[in-house]
Motif scaffolding. Sequence first.
Motif, PDB file in Angstrom:
ATOM      1  N   LYS A 134      15.556  58.791  93.993  1.00  0.00           N
ATOM      2  CA  LYS A 134      16.028  58.614  95.367  1.00  0.00           C
ATOM      3  C   LYS A 134      16.183  57.128  95.710  1.00  0.00           C
ATOM      4  CE  LYS A 134      14.260  60.913  98.826  1.00  0.00           C
ATOM      5  NZ  LYS A 134      15.461  61.425  99.521  1.00  0.00           N
ATOM      6  N   LEU A 135      15.192  56.334  95.358  1.00  0.00           N
ATOM      7  CA  LEU A 135      15.254  54.903  95.696  1.00  0.00           C
ATOM      8  C   LEU A 135      16.412  54.232  94.960  1.00  0.00           C
ATOM      9  CD1 LEU A 135      11.431  54.118  95.630  1.00  0.00           C
ATOM     10  CD2 LEU A 135      12.904  54.192  97.669  1.00  0.00           C
ATOM     11  N   LEU A 136      16.582  54.579  93.682  1.00  0.00           N
ATOM     12  CA  LEU A 136      17.670  53.975  92.912  1.00  0.00           C
ATOM     13  C   LEU A 136      19.026  54.375  93.487  1.00  0.00           C
ATOM     14  CD1 LEU A 136      16.330  54.429  89.255  1.00  0.00           C
ATOM     15  CD2 LEU A 136      16.484  52.285  90.546  1.00  0.00           C
ATOM     16  N   LEU A 137      19.165  55.637  93.887  1.00  0.00           N
ATOM     17  CA  LEU A 137      20.461  56.085  94.389  1.00  0.00           C
ATOM     18  C   LEU A 137      20.698  55.628  95.825  1.00  0.00           C
ATOM     19  CD1 LEU A 137      20.737  59.596  92.732  1.00  0.00           C
ATOM     20  CD2 LEU A 137      21.559  57.379  91.925  1.00  0.00           C
ATOM     21  N   ALA A 138      19.628  55.382  96.566  1.00  0.00           N
ATOM     22  CA  ALA A 138      19.801  54.850  97.924  1.00  0.00           C
ATOM     23  C   ALA A 138      20.258  53.389  97.867  1.00  0.00           C
ATOM     24  CB  ALA A 138      18.496  54.969  98.709  1.00  0.00           C
ATOM     25  N   ALA A 139      19.674  52.620  96.956  1.00  0.00           N
ATOM     26  CA  ALA A 139      19.978  51.182  96.898  1.00  0.00           C
ATOM     27  C   ALA A 139      21.081  50.856  95.888  1.00  0.00           C
ATOM     28  CB  ALA A 139      18.716  50.392  96.550  1.00  0.00           C
ATOM     29  N   LEU A 140      21.264  51.692  94.892  1.00  0.00           N
ATOM     30  CA  LEU A 140      22.209  51.442  93.788  1.00  0.00           C
ATOM     31  C   LEU A 140      22.131  49.995  93.293  1.00  0.00           C
ATOM     32  CD1 LEU A 140      25.477  53.435  94.612  1.00  0.00           C
ATOM     33  CD2 LEU A 140      23.793  53.903  92.839  1.00  0.00           C
ATOM     34  N   PRO A 141      20.947  49.576  92.863  1.00  0.00           N
ATOM     35  CA  PRO A 141      20.816  48.189  92.392  1.00  0.00           C
ATOM     36  C   PRO A 141      21.399  48.039  90.994  1.00  0.00           C
ATOM     37  CG  PRO A 141      18.792  49.364  91.969  1.00  0.00           C
ATOM     38  CD  PRO A 141      19.708  50.337  92.696  1.00  0.00           C
ATOM     39  N   ASP A 142      21.693  46.788  90.625  1.00  0.00           N
ATOM     40  CA  ASP A 142      22.080  46.519  89.235  1.00  0.00           C
ATOM     41  C   ASP A 142      20.862  46.595  88.323  1.00  0.00           C
ATOM     42  OD1 ASP A 142      25.040  45.499  89.436  1.00  0.00           O
ATOM     43  OD2 ASP A 142      23.965  44.640  91.131  1.00  0.00           O
ATOM     44  N   ALA A 143      19.714  46.176  88.838  1.00  0.00           N
ATOM     45  CA  ALA A 143      18.490  46.194  88.032  1.00  0.00           C
ATOM     46  C   ALA A 143      17.307  46.558  88.917  1.00  0.00           C
ATOM     47  CB  ALA A 143      18.256  44.824  87.390  1.00  0.00           C
ATOM     48  N   ALA A 144      16.320  47.214  88.323  1.00  0.00           N
ATOM     49  CA  ALA A 144      15.083  47.550  89.043  1.00  0.00           C
ATOM     50  C   ALA A 144      13.916  47.033  88.217  1.00  0.00           C
ATOM     51  CB  ALA A 144      14.968  49.052  89.269  1.00  0.00           C
ATOM     52  N   TYR A 145      12.880  46.546  88.906  1.00  0.00           N
ATOM     53  CA  TYR A 145      11.797  45.795  88.273  1.00  0.00           C
ATOM     54  C   TYR A 145      10.479  46.547  88.374  1.00  0.00           C
ATOM     55  CZ  TYR A 145      15.257  42.179  87.970  1.00  0.00           C
ATOM     56  OH  TYR A 145      16.403  41.505  87.639  1.00  0.00           O
ATOM     57  N   PHE A 146       9.812  46.678  87.223  1.00  0.00           N
ATOM     58  CA  PHE A 146       8.546  47.406  87.145  1.00  0.00           C
ATOM     59  C   PHE A 146       7.555  46.590  86.328  1.00  0.00           C
ATOM     60  CE2 PHE A 146      11.894  50.476  87.746  1.00  0.00           C
ATOM     61  CZ  PHE A 146      11.380  51.318  88.727  1.00  0.00           C
ATOM     62  N   GLY A 147       6.270  46.835  86.595  1.00  0.00           N
ATOM     63  CA  GLY A 147       5.227  46.137  85.853  1.00  0.00           C
ATOM     64  C   GLY A 147       4.835  46.906  84.606  1.00  0.00           C
ATOM     65  N   ALA A 148       4.511  46.175  83.547  1.00  0.00           N
ATOM     66  CA  ALA A 148       4.118  46.805  82.283  1.00  0.00           C
ATOM     67  C   ALA A 148       2.823  47.597  82.421  1.00  0.00           C
ATOM     68  CB  ALA A 148       3.985  45.747  81.195  1.00  0.00           C
ATOM     69  N   LYS A 149       2.011  47.307  83.450  1.00  0.00           N
ATOM     70  CA  LYS A 149       0.771  48.062  83.623  1.00  0.00           C
ATOM     71  C   LYS A 149       1.047  49.567  83.705  1.00  0.00           C
ATOM     72  CE  LYS A 149      -1.835  48.221  87.466  1.00  0.00           C
ATOM     73  NZ  LYS A 149      -2.218  49.644  87.719  1.00  0.00           N
ATOM     74  N   ASP A 150       2.148  49.920  84.373  1.00  0.00           N
ATOM     75  CA  ASP A 150       2.501  51.336  84.499  1.00  0.00           C
ATOM     76  C   ASP A 150       3.428  51.729  83.348  1.00  0.00           C
ATOM     77  OD1 ASP A 150       1.022  51.689  86.916  1.00  0.00           O
ATOM     78  OD2 ASP A 150       2.612  50.623  87.967  1.00  0.00           O
ATOM     79  N   ALA A 151       2.942  51.587  82.125  1.00  0.00           N
ATOM     80  CA  ALA A 151       3.773  51.739  80.930  1.00  0.00           C
ATOM     81  C   ALA A 151       4.358  53.143  80.814  1.00  0.00           C
ATOM     82  CB  ALA A 151       2.964  51.405  79.679  1.00  0.00           C
ATOM     83  N   GLN A 152       3.552  54.142  81.137  1.00  0.00           N
ATOM     84  CA  GLN A 152       4.050  55.506  80.972  1.00  0.00           C
ATOM     85  C   GLN A 152       5.084  55.836  82.047  1.00  0.00           C
ATOM     86  OE1 GLN A 152       0.969  58.465  80.620  1.00  0.00           O
ATOM     87  NE2 GLN A 152       2.400  60.036  79.876  1.00  0.00           N
ATOM     88  N   GLN A 153       4.844  55.339  83.256  1.00  0.00           N
ATOM     89  CA  GLN A 153       5.826  55.510  84.323  1.00  0.00           C
ATOM     90  C   GLN A 153       7.160  54.890  83.892  1.00  0.00           C
ATOM     91  OE1 GLN A 153       4.912  54.771  88.613  1.00  0.00           O
ATOM     92  NE2 GLN A 153       6.181  52.960  88.312  1.00  0.00           N
ATOM     93  N   VAL A 154       7.096  53.697  83.327  1.00  0.00           N
ATOM     94  CA  VAL A 154       8.319  53.028  82.868  1.00  0.00           C
ATOM     95  C   VAL A 154       9.012  53.863  81.801  1.00  0.00           C
ATOM     96  CG1 VAL A 154       9.183  51.043  81.587  1.00  0.00           C
ATOM     97  CG2 VAL A 154       7.578  50.698  83.487  1.00  0.00           C
ATOM     98  N   ALA A 155       8.236  54.433  80.878  1.00  0.00           N
ATOM     99  CA  ALA A 155       8.841  55.249  79.809  1.00  0.00           C
ATOM    100  C   ALA A 155       9.493  56.502  80.387  1.00  0.00           C
ATOM    101  CB  ALA A 155       7.783  55.612  78.771  1.00  0.00           C
ATOM    102  N   VAL A 156       8.836  57.113  81.382  1.00  0.00           N
ATOM    103  CA  VAL A 156       9.428  58.283  82.052  1.00  0.00           C
ATOM    104  C   VAL A 156      10.735  57.876  82.737  1.00  0.00           C
ATOM    105  CG1 VAL A 156       9.129  59.898  83.983  1.00  0.00           C
ATOM    106  CG2 VAL A 156       7.266  59.537  82.341  1.00  0.00           C
ATOM    107  N   LEU A 157      10.713  56.725  83.406  1.00  0.00           N
ATOM    108  CA  LEU A 157      11.908  56.288  84.141  1.00  0.00           C
ATOM    109  C   LEU A 157      13.037  55.884  83.189  1.00  0.00           C
ATOM    110  CD1 LEU A 157      10.216  54.295  87.034  1.00  0.00           C
ATOM    111  CD2 LEU A 157      11.137  56.623  87.090  1.00  0.00           C
ATOM    112  N   ARG A 158      12.684  55.311  82.036  1.00  0.00           N
ATOM    113  CA  ARG A 158      13.728  55.010  81.037  1.00  0.00           C
ATOM    114  C   ARG A 158      14.392  56.296  80.574  1.00  0.00           C
ATOM    115  NH1 ARG A 158      14.165  49.967  79.864  1.00  0.00           N
ATOM    116  NH2 ARG A 158      12.402  48.589  79.408  1.00  0.00           N
TER     117      ARG A 158
END
Lengths: 283, 283
Positions: A134-158
């Motif tokens: 929802k956030l990505l589609l609301a903002a339609l950014p070119d890039a979104a930034y996440f911290g490596a601490k949430d590694a599994q969240q990042v993998a899910v989002l990838r």
Amino acid sequence: MIVVRTVADLRSALRDRRGGRIGLVPTMGALHEGHLSLVRAARARNDSVVMSIFVNPTQFNEQADLAAYPRTEESDVALAAEAGVDVVFAPDAAEMYPDGFATTVSVTGPVAETLEGAQRGRAHFDGVATVVTKLLLAALPDAAYFGAKDAQQVAVLRRLTADLNVPVELVVCPTSRDDDGLARSSRNARLSPDERARALAIPRALQAVTDAAASGIRDSRALRDRALDVLAEGMIALEYVAFVDPETFEPAAQVDRPTLVAIAARVGATRLIDNTVIDAGGA
Amino acid sequence: MIVVRTVADLRSALRDRRGGRIGLVPTMGALHEGHLSLVRAARARNDSVVMSIFVNPTQFNEQADLAAYPRTEESDVALAAEAGVDVVFAPDAAEMYPDGFATTVSVTGPVAETLEGAQRGRAHFDGVATVVTKLLLAALPDAAYFGAKDAQQVAVLRRLTADLNVPVELVVCPTSRDDDGLARSSRNARLSPDERARALAIPRALQAVTDAAASGIRDSRALRDRALDVLAEGMIALEYVAFVDPETFEPAAQVDRPTLVAIAARVGATRLIDNTVIDAGGA
């Protein structure tokens, strides 16, 4: 800097900024230096920086955790402005989940079902996947930034952004740490001084694994034992120490390629996670 | 007109067209006049028209139906060009669902779980929701065009695009009908002459319900009996005649507001659906 509360206002605020690059930093507020490092990374590579602040109820598996989650919007907005954010998107739950809301984005497989997915339940990553979509589609950014601490969240989002053709680049920034080595987290504010001292066993355990891998140990059970020895000193309630592929979260028996070492533990009432990537094979 | 096979090539083809409006017509190929009426509607209101042609395996609940689904790409491409399509996106299954694909978009509630959702199983609308999300995010059109014949699909897609903040307008065009009244469908090609004659009981039943509602009958059970009388003449295997809210698909006991009358039936081996909206309350 402006603060908007609705998707419609966010889109209006971004309309004239679409000529340049837009970077999005999704947060749940309670900003700390880790979030600000994401803003700096976004600032350096984009013409406009959007920060979302939304404590997403659907990704909390414990009502007590949701209730206790720090809400500090006034100081968050001031910190965001200072860090160079252009637009803060701070919707309420009714804006994100209006009456009749009925859609879930769900990722299956080890990446979403093991470790955090197992400990916190399937609804956790479903909640994360749905709100970030929802956030990505609301903002339609070119890039979104996440911290490596949430590694599994990042993998899910990838996985989900690739699978659904979401047109965004995910940028992962290094975990921000306090001087004592503890990974910065909004939940750290809940630790007593004694708990905080014990929590340091987590980054120490990751360092011990990194050192052991550098010394040539490849067997993840042996490496895990090193972590357990260090964690035992902290008298913390360990949930897991896991060695997995950083992308798929398939278990890694041997560390012969880049491997994520992930730890989750409770210190007192506070649940903490941390991780590092080791690459003994490449050493 | 160009034909592209990958999301990357689709995005390249659309890059220079983003200054103007883009309309998307998602299809499973086997184009007929109904699809071409969607193209005309898209053509009239957009600067560029994209048609996707993809027989989506994940929305078929019967392997026999999937195997028998007509695949006529060469003539589809010619028809699309003639109708004024600018870009055809015709990916293969490996482009849409590469190895490791693990994400599902799912809508819950009556809109996705009743009627087609019940008859064809939960996986049907999950498959539709996921593939249409992918197509919308791959093309990022200003508007996407669907036929009213697939009323429940449209309602599911309205729910998901609103819920996920997908930035698109959904445009629903009237059901295209042959001269004899049968709703156009790629599956009609499978009907024998005798089956086709019997299938006409479906549009006749909808007309009978419309007439009865116009005459003042409000009770949906009474209206349903009119439909059943007409359908009985066709000797077809009825799956349902339903009176529901066109948006939520909650059952409507009384027709005192716009109400969708939806029919699904098998004629021989071919499953057909059709519907109409009646509004006796407004008459």
